[in-house]
Design an enzyme around this catalytic site. Structure first.
Site, short mmCIF file in Angstrom:
data_model
loop_
_atom_site.label_atom_id
_atom_site.label_comp_id
_atom_site.label_asym_id
_atom_site.label_seq_id
_atom_site.Cartn_x
_atom_site.Cartn_y
_atom_site.Cartn_z
N SER A 57 35.00 43.07 34.45
CA SER A 57 34.87 42.10 35.08
C SER A 57 34.09 41.26 34.15
O SER A 57 33.87 41.01 33.52
CB SER A 57 34.80 42.24 36.68
OG SER A 57 35.56 41.32 37.57
N ASP A 107 47.03 40.97 38.64
CA ASP A 107 45.50 41.20 39.35
C ASP A 107 45.64 39.82 40.01
O ASP A 107 45.62 39.03 39.59
CB ASP A 107 44.55 41.40 38.14
CG ASP A 107 43.02 41.03 38.41
OD1 ASP A 107 42.64 41.11 38.95
OD2 ASP A 107 42.55 41.75 37.60
N HIS A 148 42.29 44.98 40.33
CA HIS A 148 41.61 44.63 38.78
C HIS A 148 40.61 45.99 38.46
O HIS A 148 39.68 45.46 37.68
CB HIS A 148 40.57 43.59 39.95
CG HIS A 148 39.32 42.60 39.04
ND1 HIS A 148 39.66 42.14 38.80
CD2 HIS A 148 37.92 42.69 39.04
CE1 HIS A 148 39.43 41.36 37.79
NE2 HIS A 148 38.01 41.87 38.43
#
Length: 268
Positions: free
Chosen positions: A98, A219, A248
């Site tokens: 991320s 996602d 995610h």
């Protein structure tokens, strides 16, 4: 944060064995336990560096988090570089989940000789939609999320975890929810603004390190157009790998396939 003591302050540790080193960097709301499912296999062939960012609830010194200082990703990139210098690492493979994927990109621009490969997991350079770019969210949605974080954090964290992590894997949903709650609203809110209002599209054409972009089928935070944009914009060699899971966190909900992708990338 005291630069000469980052190893302790960031819970840094090295496990495993092998000639090559992999750094695993968690994202917003997480901690190094996010990688637990993939560690046993990776440790068979690689030295693994784990750490907790200063915002992590697992970091006992999280009072070092300064919302003003960490209002952008650059200070995180500086902390990463300082950490690897303290550990005397000369080159490594960086796996960033991320926000850490983009932090790794920034650090690789600052010190390209350190990075052998970037593996960017569910990463995005911008989350807000604009006319020529689909980031996934409108600004009104973000403002509502910030209000929810501020006004009812425990409820928000549980709801956010159930959306961020594939709901078919309840233990992983619960793991991330607990990570979020440990982080706390006093850090979660300013950091969410730093992350979800950021725009780092302009740095991608400066990234020369070879990149593997890992994306799940669906996602909520990163639409499938984003890895395509990153692949087309990154200056160095890049490839996109789609993992057959939702959410995610492929390292939690599809860890074997995630490992297969990493093995294929690093041995090809």
């Amino acid at each position: 944060m005291v630069i000469l003591d980052l190893l302790r302050n960031m819970n840094g540790r090295i496990i495993g064995s092998g000639k090559e080193t992999i750094i695993l960097a968690h994202g917003y709301g997480g901690d190094q336990s996010i990688w637990d499912k993939i560690l046993p296999k990776l440790c068979e062939s690689y030295k693994i560096v784990l750490f907790d960012w200063c915002f992590s609830g697992a970091n006992l010194l999280k009072h070092h988090f300064d919302a003003e200082k960490y209002s952008s990703y650059e200070p995180f990139a500086d902390d990463l570089i300082a950490l690897v210098d303290e550990m005397k690492l000369e080159s490594f493979i960086f796996v960033g989940h991320s926000m850490s994927g983009i932090i790794g990109c920034i650090a690789s621009i600052k010190r390209p000789t350190l990075f052998k490969r970037l593996i960017l997991v569910s990463s995005s350079p911008r989350f807000i939609n604009v006319e020529d770019y689909e980031g996934g969210f409108d600004i009104a949605e973000m403002e509502e999320m910030f209000r929810n974080i501020e006004e009812k954090y425990d409820v928000w964290s549980t709801n956010f975890a159930s959306i961020a992590v594939d709901s078919s894997d309840p233990p992983s949903v619960d793991k991330f929810d607990k990570c979020l709650k440990r982080m706390g609203v006093e850090i979660a809110l300013p950091l969410a603004k730093s992350v979800f209002l950021s725009d780092y599209r302009h740095i991608l054409d400066k990234v020369i390190t070879p990149c593997t972009i890992i994306q799940t089928k669906v996602d909520f935070a990163v639409p499938n157009s984003v890895p395509t944009f990153m692949h087309n914009t990154i200056k160095g060699e890049s490839t996109v790998e789609i993992i057959n899971t939702n959410g995610h966190f492929p390292q939690l909900t599809a860890h074997q396939e995630f490992l297969n992708v990493i093995h294929r990338v690093l041995t090809s």
